[in-house]
Design a protein around this motif. Structure first.
Motif, PDB file in Angstrom:
ATOM      1  N   SER A 171      33.841  -8.309 -20.347  1.00 37.09           N
ATOM      2  CA  SER A 171      34.617  -7.094 -19.722  1.00 37.09           C
ATOM      3  C   SER A 171      35.622  -7.670 -19.057  1.00 37.09           C
ATOM      4  CB  SER A 171      33.973  -6.191 -19.013  1.00 37.09           C
ATOM      5  OG  SER A 171      32.711  -5.626 -19.818  1.00 37.09           O
ATOM      6  N   LYS A 172      35.669  -8.710 -18.372  1.00 40.49           N
ATOM      7  CA  LYS A 172      36.406  -9.310 -17.564  1.00 40.49           C
ATOM      8  C   LYS A 172      37.546  -9.905 -18.280  1.00 40.49           C
ATOM      9  CE  LYS A 172      37.066 -12.009 -13.179  1.00 40.49           C
ATOM     10  NZ  LYS A 172      36.270 -12.611 -12.022  1.00 40.49           N
ATOM     11  N   GLU A 173      37.160 -10.570 -19.324  1.00 37.64           N
ATOM     12  CA  GLU A 173      38.041 -11.366 -20.245  1.00 37.64           C
ATOM     13  C   GLU A 173      38.897 -10.357 -20.808  1.00 37.64           C
ATOM     14  OE1 GLU A 173      37.607 -14.528 -24.147  1.00 37.64           O
ATOM     15  OE2 GLU A 173      35.825 -13.418 -23.276  1.00 37.64           O
ATOM     16  N   GLU A 174      38.603  -9.211 -21.280  1.00 39.39           N
ATOM     17  CA  GLU A 174      39.301  -8.082 -21.675  1.00 39.39           C
ATOM     18  C   GLU A 174      40.487  -7.796 -20.973  1.00 39.39           C
ATOM     19  OE1 GLU A 174      37.054  -4.959 -23.116  1.00 39.39           O
ATOM     20  OE2 GLU A 174      36.060  -6.161 -24.732  1.00 39.39           O
ATOM     21  N   SER A 175      40.021  -7.593 -19.713  1.00 37.44           N
ATOM     22  CA  SER A 175      41.297  -7.259 -18.793  1.00 37.44           C
ATOM     23  C   SER A 175      42.196  -8.288 -18.481  1.00 37.44           C
ATOM     24  CB  SER A 175      40.510  -6.781 -17.403  1.00 37.44           C
ATOM     25  OG  SER A 175      41.637  -6.758 -16.408  1.00 37.44           O
ATOM     26  N   GLU A 176      41.631  -9.741 -18.404  1.00 36.26           N
ATOM     27  CA  GLU A 176      42.805 -10.890 -18.263  1.00 36.26           C
ATOM     28  C   GLU A 176      43.374 -11.041 -19.376  1.00 36.26           C
ATOM     29  OE1 GLU A 176      39.769 -13.835 -17.399  1.00 36.26           O
ATOM     30  OE2 GLU A 176      39.816 -13.343 -15.092  1.00 36.26           O
ATOM     31  N   ASN A 177      42.938 -10.787 -20.609  1.00 38.72           N
ATOM     32  CA  ASN A 177      43.777 -10.807 -21.926  1.00 38.72           C
ATOM     33  C   ASN A 177      44.980  -9.598 -21.734  1.00 38.72           C
ATOM     34  OD1 ASN A 177      42.407 -12.890 -23.063  1.00 38.72           O
ATOM     35  ND2 ASN A 177      40.831 -11.660 -23.956  1.00 38.72           N
ATOM     36  N   LEU A 178      44.575  -8.563 -21.415  1.00 38.62           N
ATOM     37  CA  LEU A 178      45.581  -7.702 -21.305  1.00 38.62           C
ATOM     38  C   LEU A 178      46.588  -7.830 -20.363  1.00 38.62           C
ATOM     39  CD1 LEU A 178      46.455  -4.688 -22.263  1.00 38.62           C
ATOM     40  CD2 LEU A 178      45.221  -4.010 -20.450  1.00 38.62           C
ATOM     41  N   ASP A 179      46.265  -8.298 -19.005  1.00 38.70           N
ATOM     42  CA  ASP A 179      47.236  -9.154 -18.073  1.00 38.70           C
ATOM     43  C   ASP A 179      48.233 -10.172 -18.462  1.00 38.70           C
ATOM     44  OD1 ASP A 179      46.293  -7.176 -16.270  1.00 38.70           O
ATOM     45  OD2 ASP A 179      45.096  -8.597 -15.225  1.00 38.70           O
ATOM     46  N   PHE A 180      47.537 -10.908 -19.315  1.00 33.95           N
ATOM     47  CA  PHE A 180      48.074 -12.393 -19.962  1.00 33.95           C
ATOM     48  C   PHE A 180      49.077 -11.665 -20.981  1.00 33.95           C
ATOM     49  CE2 PHE A 180      48.350 -15.441 -23.113  1.00 33.95           C
ATOM     50  CZ  PHE A 180      49.164 -16.756 -22.185  1.00 33.95           C
ATOM     51  N   SER A 181      48.791 -10.793 -21.777  1.00 36.85           N
ATOM     52  CA  SER A 181      49.603 -10.299 -22.748  1.00 36.85           C
ATOM     53  C   SER A 181      50.999  -9.705 -21.946  1.00 36.85           C
ATOM     54  CB  SER A 181      48.880  -9.207 -23.664  1.00 36.85           C
ATOM     55  OG  SER A 181      49.800  -8.788 -24.781  1.00 36.85           O
ATOM     56  N   THR A 182      50.758  -9.068 -21.068  1.00 32.28           N
ATOM     57  CA  THR A 182      51.771  -8.359 -20.345  1.00 32.28           C
ATOM     58  C   THR A 182      52.583  -9.232 -19.516  1.00 32.28           C
ATOM     59  OG1 THR A 182      50.590  -6.506 -19.980  1.00 32.28           O
ATOM     60  CG2 THR A 182      52.415  -6.559 -18.388  1.00 32.28           C
ATOM     61  N   ALA A 183      52.134 -10.508 -18.835  1.00 32.76           N
ATOM     62  CA  ALA A 183      52.867 -11.379 -18.359  1.00 32.76           C
ATOM     63  C   ALA A 183      53.646 -12.123 -19.569  1.00 32.76           C
ATOM     64  CB  ALA A 183      52.076 -12.324 -17.746  1.00 32.76           C
TER      65      ALA A 183
END
Length: 689
Positions: A260-272
């Motif tokens: 679950s956390k990985e999905e959120s971080e992947n989303l943040d990373f994609s935005t950054a």
């Protein structure tokens, strides 16, 4: 009862079929020497079952078949048929006429017939036994037999007495009983040997059976111990599995949180990442614009400062190369950023190279500036267009610095997110590793449990059910298993079929002992039977002997007109096995041995003994083969007178050369040889009709 007909074909010298019809009185057979008279006697002997070739004057049985002459081929077989009138019923058949036949082939095969029906030699023997008509009975007397009777050669004398006494059937029964007794003894000895052997085998099998029973008990004990050991091992494995399953549940929960956390971080990373790429693209566009202005400025300066064009050209060429490298670098950098998700280190290294390249461009620009200064190039003298371009360049550079700061900030933010993702990924890998190890251990435990169950099923069957064990000691159970295995190994090889073999051999031993008891009982019965036969035969022979003895004493005096003749047994207590002794003392003589008698006296003594036997048991027929040859005329008259008296009840067939004997016959058959080696029979009947 008498012989009525004799048919001969292929027997000795009778190459063609000859039929001789006999009367019930006295029949004479005459003819020259060598014409085949005695062959008729041999034919009668042969058809009655004679098996001794010496009695048939042959070396082998096939010699009785006609062997051919110089003009006639030999025959392949011979046959003789003898017809007997059974008017007194002495033969055990319900026929008035009984015909016996015998046929012999050169291959050695024989055939026997009674009334045209095939039979055995034994059947013919049994038909005539104790009737005085058998092949070895006293009813056929030859000249050479007189000496044999008087000298007791081949027990001929005893054979006549036994035939007259009718003990031959008892002797046959005794021989049969003795043969059975001997076979019984052989069987008993063989059974005794077998019993000893079987007893040894049973004893050995008993020892093997004890080992087998001990092995079976230990095997049952080992089975229980191995099942218990399997249950204990399964319990241990189940205990080891429970904490692993609990641990696995916890790790799976952590793994779910990590995902679950990985999905959120992947989303943040994609935005950054998108922000960084956008900033970078704006920086590149500004850089391209500044570079274009710089290029334009240089061209304008080149026009204004042609004197220093060579040096400036070199510097500008180098500067252009660096600018091209920077542009290419920007393209490669954008490609790396767009295609690589986990390439933080690569981007950092690329940025360092980018900064170095920018610095190099700045150095070239400074060199150009210095070069222009050294050539006393004054930009103040430039026109307003160049100044305006320079001003735009300066503004662009200021904008580049600002955007570079924005790019660096966006990159740092992206990389911090990446670092955080890497950290979470490492944690996830650790969790996955722990989960994998736990699952492998659980799977290994389950596989081991299944293997233990499968081994127990294969070894002891599917009906074995394993139960959970609460209180146990694994080391003690393992020790007991190994101890039991060593005990089983100490027993050694086992005969798995020993129980069946023991039961089989023991049953066989009981059967053999039962058979032995039967044989012992049979032996006693045979002894009793032999004793009974001996008693009956002894009494019958003794009675017959005494009567014939009295008859012989009378007949001796009749033939010799006095004198003394008698017979005696060497052992009166055992008449069946004792020797028969003849004592003969003609008138006026005191001899101690029969050898001292003349041939005529021996013949009269033998004839007296023969007629003494006839007086006890008259024979249906009697064949006399030239026994009158040693007698003189006086004795011939005595002889023929007695023959006449006895011919009332007995049929006589006499082979003779004596004329006085011929005169006493009722019918004469002449035997002649019209062709050399082939006999022919002609008849003359003297009976008045």
């Amino acid at each position: 009862m008498h012989i009525s007909k004799l048919e001969v074909f292929g027997f000795k010298s009778f190459a063609k079929k000859q039929t001789i019809v006999f009367n019930d009185g006295i029949t004479g057979i005459v003819g020259p020497n060598g014409c085949g008279k005695t062959n008729i006697v041999d034919a009668i002997r042969w058809v009655l079952g004679e098996q001794r070739t010496s009695r048939l004057r042959s070396s082998k049985m096939e010699d009785v078949i006609f062997n051919g002459t110089s003009n006639v081929k030999p025959l392949g077989f011979c046959e003789v048929y003898l017809t007997v009138e059974n008017d007194k019923g002495l033969l055990p058949l319900e026929y008035n006429q009984v015909e016996v036949g015998r046929k012999l082939y050169r291959s050695g095969e024989s055939e026997y017939f009674i009334n045209k029906n095939s039979c055995r030699l034994k059947d013919i023997y049994n038909l005539f036994v104790d009737t005085g008509m058998s092949s070895d009975a006293y009813s056929v007397i030859e000249l050479n037999m007189i000496e044999q009777i008087l000298s007791n050669k081949d027990n001929s004398r005893r054979t006549m007495f036994e035939e007259a006494a009718g003990v031959n059937k008892y002797k046959s029964q005794r021989r049969s009983a003795l043969k059975k007794f001997e076979l019984n003894n052989r069987d008993l000895e063989r059974i005794d040997d077998i019993v000893i052997e079987i007893e040894m085998q049973v004893k050995n099998l008993q020892l093997q059976l004890k080992r087998f029973n001990r092995h079976e008990k230990l095997s049952e004990k080992l089975q229980k111990l191995e099942i218990e050991l399997a249950q204990v091992k399964i319990s241990d494995l189940e205990k080891e599995t429970k904490p692993l399953e609990s641990f696995l549940k916890k790790k799976n929960k952590l793994l779910d949180k990590n995902y679950s956390k990985e999905e959120s971080e992947n989303l943040d990373f994609s935005t950054a990442k998108d922000n960084y790429l956008h900033k970078k693209e704006e920086l590149n566009k500004t850089q391209e614009k500044v570079d274009q202005l710089t290029e334009k400025l240089l061209k304008d300066v080149q026009k204004k400062n042609s004197e220093s064009s060579k040096g400036i050209d070199v510097l500008e060429d180098e500067l252009q190369k660096k600018i091209n490298q920077l542009n290419q670098f920007d393209k490669d950098y954008m490609k790396i950023i767009s295609e690589c998700d986990d390439c933080g280190k690569i981007i950092i290294g690329t940025d360092e190279k980018y900064e170095k390249l920018k610095k190099s461009i700045e150095d070239y620009k400074n060199k150009i500036q210095e070069y222009k200064s050294s050539k006393e190039f004054n930009f103040a003298k430039l026109n307003d267009s160049i100044k305006d371009t320079q001003q735009k360049i300066d503004i662009g550079k200021s904008d580049i610095k600002r955007k570079e700061a924005n790019v660096n900030n966006a990159f740092i933010k992206m990389e911090s997110i990446r670092a955080k993702m890497d950290s979470e990924r490492f944690k996830k890998d650790d969790i996955l590793y722990d989960i994998k190890n736990a699952e492998m251990k659980i799977a290994e435990s389950k596989i081991r449990i299944d293997q233990i169950k499968e081994q127990i099923t294969e070894k002891f069957g599917e009906n074995i059910k394993l139960k959970s064990v609460k209180n146990y000691n694994l080391s003690d159970i393992s020790y007991n298993v190994e101890k039991t295995k060593r005990s089983i190994e100490a027993i050694g090889p086992i005969n798995w079929a020993v129980s069946d073999e023991y039961n089989e051999q023991n049953t066989r031993l009981k059967l053999l002992k039962s058979q032995r008891s039967d044989l012992v009982e049979s032996e006693e019965n045979l002894k009793d039977a032999i004793k009974k036969i001996d008693n009956i035969a002894k009494k019958q022979f003794s009675d017959t002997f005494n009567k014939i003895k009295n008859n012989f004493e009378v007949m001796f005096e009749t033939f010799f007109l006095g004198g003394k003749g008698t017979i005696a047994l060497s052992d009166g207590d055992d008449p069946l096995n004792s020797e028969l002794t003849i004592f003969a003392q003609p008138p006026g003589k005191k001899n101690n041995s029969l050898r001292m008698l003349s041939a005529g006296e021996k013949s009269l003594t033998a004839i007296a003994l023969l007629f003494a036997i006839y007086q006890y048991k008259p024979s249906p027929f009697c064949i006399l083969d030239e026994i009158d040859a040693p007698l003189d005329d006086i004795n011939i008259n005595k002889f023929t007178k007695v023959i006449k008296d006895y011919s009332k009840n007995t049929q006589f067939i006499m082979v003779t050369h004596n004329k006085l004997t011929m005169e006493s016959t009722d019918c004469i058959y002449g035997v002649t040889s019209e062709r050399k080696g082939i006999s022919k029979v002609i008849s003359i009947d003297f009976v008045e009709k």
